[in-house]
Write an enzyme that holds these catalytic residues in place. Structure first.
Site, mmCIF file in Angstrom:
data_model
loop_
_atom_site.group_PDB
_atom_site.id
_atom_site.type_symbol
_atom_site.label_atom_id
_atom_site.label_comp_id
_atom_site.label_asym_id
_atom_site.label_seq_id
_atom_site.Cartn_x
_atom_site.Cartn_y
_atom_site.Cartn_z
ATOM 1 N N SER A 1 0.793 -1.229 0.000
ATOM 2 C CA SER A 1 0.000 0.000 0.000
ATOM 3 C C SER A 1 0.823 1.276 0.000
ATOM 4 C CB SER A 1 -0.971 0.006 1.176
ATOM 5 O OG SER A 1 -2.073 -0.837 0.905
ATOM 6 N N LYS B 1 3.396 6.714 4.774
ATOM 7 C CA LYS B 1 2.423 5.703 4.371
ATOM 8 C C LYS B 1 2.964 4.334 4.731
ATOM 9 C CE LYS B 1 -1.360 4.148 2.744
ATOM 10 N NZ LYS B 1 -1.276 3.110 3.812
ATOM 11 N N GLY C 1 2.437 -0.021 4.534
ATOM 12 C CA GLY C 1 2.011 -1.021 3.558
ATOM 13 C C GLY C 1 2.303 -2.412 4.077
#
Length: 255
Positions: A61, A199, A201
């Site tokens: 992600s 971010k 993931g």
């Protein structure tokens, strides 16, 4: 000197090495991993486990970073409050079981939201975008809704840093609006001493499961980029991605 525990400073083509306290951070972790930390001009770099840092792994992600830029410029979202309408499908992650905004979809890493984007972008445009961004490679045929999760699209930690720097400098083929929207939703923490943009993931159904935490820190000394990945196979270990990153940034005196 342990080759996994290195601080490298490049100044006028001279290389200097100095030990930093990363070994204890990683040795206490149940998951093997790596981290790369680098300042804006590349003069200072911290690396732990260089071999793994040079290993390409599923982007998972973290692809929501470039995918958000694509979604904005394809007019699929207009800003942080753009809505993804939930179709009633029940997912294991309860935060996904509702209508979400772009900002909340990014924050909870909603797979179905970005799969909806993928269906509308299409395979050919993705191949063009991936090439233009120099963000790994895609084969002629791939699973349109899972290529960032299934190991088709891979990057190394060093390549993540390179991409984040080009993102920061707006050297990617996207509009000013796209960069503004992305930076707004990437903000995780905003304190008196620093701002954290990041971010996470996790790719688990691949040959080499991997958990990522990538982004950058802005503080009064400048901007620092980081890319951490861990061999995470159990969701109970996901907290380690950010924890290890923040501990490493503290060790380096960045936060």
């Amino acid at each position: 000197m342990n080759k996994l525990l290195v601080f490298i400073c490049f100044i006028s083509m001279n290389v200097f090495s100095k030990e930093v306290d990363l070994e204890n951070i990683f040795s206490s972790s149940p998951a093997e991993g790596t981290i790369v930390i680098e300042n804006l001009d590349g003069s200072t770099r911290y690396v732990y486990n260089e071999t793994r840092a040079n290993t390409q792994l599923a982007v998972a992600s973290t692809f929501k970073i470039p995918n958000t830029l694509i979604a904005v410029d394809e007019n699929l979202v207009s800003g942080k409050f753009s809505i993804f309408e939930w179709d009633g499908t029940e997912y294991d992650i309860k935060e996904w079981n509702q209508d979400l905004t772009l900002a909340s979809a990014f924050r909870v890493s909603c797979v179905w939201c970005y799969q909806d984007i993928a269906k509308k972008v299409g395979a050919e445009k993705y191949k063009d975008y991936i090439k233009a961004m120099n963000y790994g490679t895609l084969p002629d045929k791939f699973d349109l809704q899972n290529f960032w999760l299934d190991g088709t699209l891979k990057l190394t930690a060093f390549e993540q840093i390179n991409f984040l720097k080009r993102l920061y400098h707006h050297e990617l083929p996207f509009s000013p609006k796209a960069f503004i929207v992305l930076k707004d939703i990437m903000l995780v923490e905003n304190t008196e001493n620093y701002s954290l943009f990041a971010k996470s993931g996790w790719a688990r159904r691949v040959e080499s499961p991997v958990g990522w935490y990538v982004g950058y820190i802005e503080n009064n000394t400048g901007t620092w980029f980081f890319a951490t990945n861990l061999a995470v196979e159990d969701s109970k270990q996901l907290y380690l991605r950010k924890q290890i990153t923040m501990n490493a940034l503290k060790s380096a005196g960045i936060i």
